[in-house]
Design a protein around this motif. Structure first.
Motif, short mmCIF file in Angstrom:
data_model
loop_
_atom_site.label_atom_id
_atom_site.label_comp_id
_atom_site.label_asym_id
_atom_site.label_seq_id
_atom_site.Cartn_x
_atom_site.Cartn_y
_atom_site.Cartn_z
N LEU A 61 20.99 4.59 -4.78
CA LEU A 61 19.76 3.90 -4.37
C LEU A 61 19.87 2.40 -4.63
N LYS A 62 20.59 2.07 -5.71
CA LYS A 62 20.77 0.67 -6.09
C LYS A 62 21.36 -0.14 -4.93
N LEU A 63 22.30 0.48 -4.22
CA LEU A 63 22.95 -0.20 -3.12
C LEU A 63 21.96 -0.41 -1.98
N GLN A 101 14.79 14.73 -0.31
CA GLN A 101 13.57 14.30 0.35
C GLN A 101 12.90 13.17 -0.42
N LEU A 102 12.94 13.31 -1.78
CA LEU A 102 12.41 12.23 -2.61
C LEU A 102 13.17 10.94 -2.34
N LYS A 103 14.49 11.07 -2.25
CA LYS A 103 15.31 9.89 -2.05
C LYS A 103 15.04 9.26 -0.68
N ASN A 104 14.79 10.14 0.28
CA ASN A 104 14.44 9.65 1.59
C ASN A 104 13.17 8.81 1.54
N GLU A 126 10.42 3.59 1.19
CA GLU A 126 9.66 2.63 0.38
C GLU A 126 10.40 1.29 0.38
N THR A 127 11.72 1.34 0.14
CA THR A 127 12.51 0.11 0.09
C THR A 127 12.44 -0.64 1.42
N ILE A 128 12.53 0.13 2.53
CA ILE A 128 12.47 -0.51 3.84
C ILE A 128 11.12 -1.22 4.04
N HIS A 129 10.06 -0.52 3.64
CA HIS A 129 8.73 -1.13 3.78
C HIS A 129 8.59 -2.39 2.95
N ARG A 130 9.12 -2.33 1.75
CA ARG A 130 9.03 -3.51 0.88
C ARG A 130 9.77 -4.69 1.51
N TYR A 131 10.98 -4.42 1.99
CA TYR A 131 11.76 -5.51 2.58
C TYR A 131 11.08 -6.06 3.83
N LYS A 132 10.43 -5.17 4.59
CA LYS A 132 9.75 -5.62 5.80
C LYS A 132 8.70 -6.67 5.44
N LEU A 133 7.89 -6.33 4.42
CA LEU A 133 6.85 -7.26 3.97
C LEU A 133 7.46 -8.55 3.43
N ASP A 168 0.87 -1.17 0.00
CA ASP A 168 0.00 0.00 0.00
C ASP A 168 0.91 1.23 0.00
N THR A 169 0.97 1.91 -1.15
CA THR A 169 1.95 2.99 -1.31
C THR A 169 1.82 4.05 -0.22
N LYS A 170 0.60 4.25 0.25
CA LYS A 170 0.38 5.29 1.26
C LYS A 170 1.19 5.08 2.53
N ILE A 171 1.54 3.84 2.77
CA ILE A 171 2.24 3.51 4.00
C ILE A 171 3.61 4.22 4.08
N ILE A 172 4.16 4.57 2.89
CA ILE A 172 5.49 5.19 2.85
C ILE A 172 5.48 6.55 3.56
N ASP A 173 4.46 7.36 3.22
CA ASP A 173 4.31 8.65 3.86
C ASP A 173 2.86 9.09 3.66
N LYS A 174 2.11 8.93 4.73
CA LYS A 174 0.66 9.09 4.63
C LYS A 174 0.27 10.45 4.05
N GLU A 175 0.86 11.49 4.63
CA GLU A 175 0.45 12.85 4.28
C GLU A 175 0.72 13.13 2.81
N TYR A 176 1.96 12.83 2.39
CA TYR A 176 2.38 13.12 1.03
C TYR A 176 1.51 12.37 0.02
N PHE A 177 1.33 11.07 0.26
CA PHE A 177 0.63 10.28 -0.75
C PHE A 177 -0.87 10.51 -0.73
N GLU A 178 -1.41 10.92 0.41
CA GLU A 178 -2.84 11.23 0.42
C GLU A 178 -3.12 12.49 -0.38
N SER A 179 -2.23 13.47 -0.27
CA SER A 179 -2.46 14.68 -1.05
C SER A 179 -2.24 14.41 -2.54
#
Lengths: 698, 77
Positions: free
Chosen positions: B25-27, A233-236, A241-248, A178-189
């Protein structure tokens, strides 16, 4: 009525994606280029059942949808563009059973694009050997799609895959995260602004710097407010997003996948201990290079001689058995030698790719990159440039084709541009005859001058290649920052089928793509040498017969004089004469000028052309050499003196005197821009080197 | 606190922090994330590039990039 469906094969590099593609399609595949860029486009066909046929696109290997190379952008671009004729009805993500966790990251992204996605767990024959336990049924449930174990080595799982492909409409297209999980505020807007769009697709459009279709570009400009977030900020957010994906992924794998680590890494560490050893690693690599070098230099000479002789015989046969006339000449002097000039490269290309694909498939090539990176980095070359550069000393054609394995476009382009400076085998006959003419056969400290000169020429070529790489590295700009992150894959036994298909593909594309250009130039050169303007050319026979009417001459001698006169008055001859003012400062006369122009077909033609010009009947090196040694200038001194000899050798060392190389550069860079730049700059460098050396030595 | 390039061959560590802005990011996507285990397997001559095992992935990176990864060495077991 057969139903065609579009299938896209997607996967990390080193997951055996191409093996699956080969297993599904066999030789029923087409290789081309994506328009405007150099990425290889492979399409194959596979019947799934009586009613359905799959048109399978083998997309370039990619680690994620966050593109960091041209190959990867291409994948993202296609998957975001529903109007693309290649847009898949169903995607197949190929994963390696031993690296499932990391491979699932890409799977999770593809799934979020809401494309039906099948997961293939490849190399399933490794499961018991690596101590892996995998619960396929549960994995299917958790990933909400079809999961298929495949082994191309054992040929298992492929029919299941075909069945799943045919039934792709049954697959769920529910997103993974669920993409919103990455950053609720940003993705809801974001969702508020674009209520009808998939959030993950929007997110990709915002974060990826790639060419989108018109429709999507519109969207990009509308989303400028979201885009204007600072890059960091985008990269953050991408990191989150990557962390969330790996968690799942970790949660899912915990319940479905177990791996005993030690057994899986044993072979790797034992081989790595030797193959990337600080000393032995280089020794082994040196010996591998030696074998590769030996194969393209020595082993291919036998089939090459055979091809050469066969084409000579075919030519002779055709000349005698066809009615005389222009058509006969065109076929026997233009087309047959032209075809021969293409076919002759096949042994070298086949041998080189046999070795290269073997080294790639085993996983050894990444170790070469690891060993060589530090040394080559400062020249803008990649560790993978070593093999093309060394192969270039046999022939630039297979060497340039071998640069396909360099992922980074800039590294690859630089390698392509500098390879022709290395001393290829076609330069050898030219060097040999010139060296024996102008360098004394004396020894200093037991070392032969002539041998020393030949070595000097090799070094000069190599030095020029490195120097131009340095300069190009400064000049060329790329839009992709080149990050060096190289995966070190597990060692595996290569599949013979994959190697043979690679060899076949490389040879076939050389013949069809570069062959066309080579044949066209051969015919053009033939035409220019066989026709000339004005009466002198037309009446060559009578002019020469009249000229020598007083002298006793055999028919053969007379024929020779006629050919000489014809060549002098042909278009090439006139061209050679007209460039005389340009080449006099280099120490050449118009006869050498003619030989320079005609040797554009291939460097070794230089000697044959001189033989014709000097009316030497035999192909024997000694005879030609003696005739050249006797050639005098207007002032009565020898034409081939030290200054002219050195000047000519340097010209051949640097000039792009090879239409086949140009043809392959055009093919590999997919544009005329680079071969033309290469031709012009190499000619200028060659001209200057020849000019300076002649003026200093004369 | 160490940066990754200070590890010795064979040493294992836990990633504690990364310079998100500077690290490719790749890393990150290959598993270079805080909390994951990392070990230095081999070094090429002149100690560059570094051959690492991060989580499950085996990969090589250059020394200049390794500086952006902070680690806490694990005691040898």
């Amino acid at each position: 009525m057969i139903n065609n469906i579009n299938v896209a094969l997607i996967g990390n590099p080193n997951t055996g994606k191409t093996s699956v593609f080969n297993a599904l399609t066999g030789l029923n595949q087409k290789v081309g280029n994506y328009p405007g860029i150099t990425v290889e486009k492979k399409i194959g066909f596979s019947p799934l059942n009586k009613l359905t046929k799959a048109r399978i696109l083998d997309l370039p290997g990619t680690y994620s949808l966050n593109a960091s190379s041209m190959d990867e952008s291409l994948v993202v671009e296609l998957l975001l563009n529903k109007n693309d004729p290649d847009y898949p009805d169903v995607a197949v993500v190929i994963t390696d059973v031993e690296n499932l966790k990391r491979n699932l990251l890409l799977f999770s992204q593809i799934k979020d694009l809401e494309i039906p996605t099948i997961l293939v767990v490849n190399m399933s024959d490794q499961i018991s050997r690596s101590g892996i336990k995998i619960d396929v049924k549960k994995l299917k449930e958790k990933l909400n799609t079809e999961v298929i174990l495949v082994s191309t080595r054992k040929n298992s799982g492929l029919s299941d895959l075909k069945k799943a492909l045919a039934d792709y409409r049954m697959l769920s297209i529910k997103p993974f995260l669920d993409t919103k999980i990455i950053d609720k505020e940003y993705f809801e807007s974001l969702q508020l602004a674009f209520p009808n769009q998939s959030l993950y697709k929007l997110w990709l459009v915002i974060t990826q710097d790639i060419n989108f279709t018109k429709l999507d570009r519109q969207k990009v400009s509308d989303s400028s407010a979201f885009r204007s977030l600072p890059k960091s900020q985008l990269k953050n957010l991408q990191q989150r997003e990557t962390i969330h994906r790996y968690k799942l992924i970790n949660q899912i794998l915990k319940e479905t996948y177990k791996k005993k680590l030690e057994e899986a890494t044993d072979l790797r560490s034992r081989l790595d201990n030797i193959l990337i050893h600080k000393f032995w690693g280089y020794v082994i690599f040196f010996f591998i290079l030696l074998i590769v070098f030996q194969s393209i230099f020595e082993w291919s000479s036998l089939p090459m001689d055979f091809i050469d002789n066969s084409f000579n015989k075919i030519g002779e046969w055709a000349r005698e058995n066809m009615p005389r006339g222009i058509l006969n000449d065109l076929i026997t002097e233009g087309i047959i030698p032209g075809l021969g000039g293409i076919i002759i490269f096949i042994p070298q290309i086949a041998f080189l790719f046999l070795f290269i694909s073997f080294l790639e498939e085993t996983g050894y090539m990444s170790r070469v990159v690891f060993l060589m990176d530090r040394g080559l980095r400062k020249y803008g070359l990649s560790g993978k440039s070593v093999v093309p550069l060394i192969s270039g000393t046999a022939c630039a054609i297979p060497a340039i084709m071998a640069t396909r394995n360099i992922e980074n476009w800039k590294d690859r382009l630089i390698t392509i541009l500098v390879v022709p400076f290395t001393t290829c085998s076609a330069r050898l006959p030219v060097y040999m005859i010139l060296i024996s003419l102008v360098i004394p056969d004396n020894k200093i400290l037991g070392i032969n001058y002539q041998g020393l000169s030949l070595m000097g020429l090799y070094l000069v070529g190599f030095f020029m290649a490195i120097a131009s790489a340095l300069i190009l590295n400064r000049l060329l700009k790329t839009s992709y920052k080149s990050y060096f992150v190289v995966e070190m894959p597990n060692y595996k036994l290569p599949l013979l089928k994959n190697i043979l298909i690679t060899v076949w593909e490389k040879t076939r594309t050389f013949i069809t793509e570069a062959g066309k250009i080579i044949l066209a130039i051969s015919i053009l050169l033939w035409f220019m040498a066989s026709f000339g303007p004005g009466q002198n050319f037309l009446n060559a026979d009578s002019i020469i017969i009249e000229k020598f009417s007083e002298e006793p001459m055999t028919d053969i001698e007379l024929d020779r004089e006629i050919s000489t006169y014809r060549l002098e008055n042909s278009y090439i001859g006139l061209l050679g004469k007209s460039i005389e003012p340009l080449i006099t400062p280099l120490g050449y006369d118009w006869k050498i000028g003619i030989a320079l122009i005609s040797s554009f077909a291939a460097r070794e033609v230089f000697i044959g052309t001189l033989a014709t010009i000097y009316s030497v009947g035999s192909d024997d090196q000694e005879t030609i050499k003696n005739r050249m040694a006797g050639e005098l200038k207007r002032d009565g001194t020898k034409l081939f003196n030290l200054a002219t000899g050195i000047s000519l050798m340097l010209f051949y060392a640097f000039a792009m005197q090879c239409m086949s190389t140009l043809a392959i550069v055009k093919k590999e860079t997919n544009s005329w821009k680079w071969p033309i730049i290469q031709l012009l700059s190499m000619t200028v460098i060659a001209y200057l080197a020849a000019l300076i050396s002649f003026q200093l030595l004369k | 606190m160490f940066s990754l390039d200070q590890l010795v061959i064979g040493q294992k560590a836990i990633i504690t922090a990364i310079e998100t802005d500077l690290l490719p990011l790749k890393l990150i996507e290959m598993g270079c994330l805080p909390g994951n285990e990392i070990s230095l397997l081999y070094l090429a001559p002149l100690r560059d590039p570094l051959y690492l095992k991060i989580d499950d992935a085996h990969l090589a990176i250059r020394r200049e990039v390794a500086k952006f990864i902070m680690v806490k060495p694990l005691l040898n077991d």
